[in-house]
Design an enzyme around this catalytic site. Structure first.
Site, PDB file in Angstrom:
ATOM      1  N   SER A 144       0.754  -0.931  -0.185  1.00 49.63           N
ATOM      2  CA  SER A 144      -0.296  -0.015   0.186  1.00 49.63           C
ATOM      3  C   SER A 144       0.861   1.238  -0.057  1.00 49.63           C
ATOM      4  O   SER A 144       1.982   1.101   0.431  1.00 49.63           O
ATOM      5  CB  SER A 144      -0.863   0.007   1.171  1.00 49.63           C
ATOM      6  N   TYR A 157      -1.936  -1.332  10.555  1.00 45.45           N
ATOM      7  CA  TYR A 157      -1.748  -1.694   9.090  1.00 45.45           C
ATOM      8  C   TYR A 157      -0.805  -1.018   8.388  1.00 45.45           C
ATOM      9  O   TYR A 157      -0.289  -1.860   7.730  1.00 45.45           O
ATOM     10  CB  TYR A 157      -3.418  -1.034   8.637  1.00 45.45           C
TER      11      TYR A 157
END
Length: 251
Positions: A144, A157
């Site tokens: 990401s 995350y």
């Protein structure tokens, strides 16, 4: 001629969103597909049917809870038994918990790390002997942009995605000589159910304005990047974390 004729791909988190789009794109390129996800049997079956319609010579699925120890290895074994080979592993499955730093529980931390980082690590370890025996292959980690830049309410995350980027580099350094290409894809905001969930329209509009091109990405765009990285056109792209975020992190 389809680019991936005779190849076989294992895609995790493949019942919806980015994983589904990746599976469909690889199927359209001619690859056999094994779909893995947890608790979404109806969606998996529908995605397998869509993959066959798109051009996959075979499309099967299995339910695998990647938060559990040993399941990643069992998943690779099941896919290999079904397809007879694994040329492409796309470690896409991931979960996210949005909380302020200081509010995460041990259980939430452990589950996020288990699914987002431990499972790709051990799935990759399990697939490497298979790829070596075949003379090579491709591993794609779905990281990401948040493995590179920070965001509020995403400490764990973000940590796992940064770990995937470093895992990509370490694997590439060790495995390139075996013909195993390892890269990461780092999407920015992408229009998926998971991204939209829990955000009000005003927040979504602001996030879109934060992207220089003024919109969120699509799952098909992410799938196109994956298809490029497993193609011959990307043969010299090794250990790279390819950011696709509409220019978000350039400012």
């Amino acid at each position: 001629m389809s680019k991936l004729n005779g190849k076989a791909a294992l895609v995790t988190g493949a019942s919806r969103g980015i994983g589904r789009a990746v599976a469909l794109r690889l199927a359209a390129e001619g690859a056999a597909i094994y779909l893995a996800a947890d608790g979404t049997e109806t969606e998996l079956d529908a995605t397998a049917a869509a993959c066959r319609k798109a051009g996959a010579p075979d499309a099967a699925w299995g339910v695998h809870d990647l938060a559990r120890t040993g399941v990643a290895e069992a998943m690779v074994a099941a896919a290999h038994q079904r397809m007879g080979r694994i040329d492409i592993l796309v470690n896409n499955a991931g979960i996210r918990v949005r909380k302020a730093f200081g509010e995460f529980s041990h259980e939430e931390f452990d589950r996020l790390v288990a699914v987002n980082l431990r499972a790709p690590f051990f799935a990759s370890q399990a697939v490497v002997p298979i790829m070596r025996a075949q003379g090579g292959g491709h591993v794609i980690h779905m990281a990401s942009q948040l493995g590179i830049v920070a965001s509020r309410y995403g400490a764990v995350y973000n940590l796992t995605k940064a770990g995937l980027i470093q895992l990509t580099r370490s694997m590439a350094l060790e495995l390139s000589a075996d013909g195993i290409s390892v890269n990461a894809v780092c999407p920015g905001p992408v229009s998926t159910e998971g991204f939209v969930a829990g955000r009000n329209p005003g927040e979504l509009e602001q996030r879109a304005r934060d992207v220089p091109i003024g919109r969120f990405g699509t799952v098909e765009e992410v799938a196109g990047v994956v298809a490029f990285l497993v193609s011959k056109d990307a043969a010299y792209v090794i250990g790279h974390a390819l950011v696709m975020d509409g220019g978000y992190i350039v400012h």
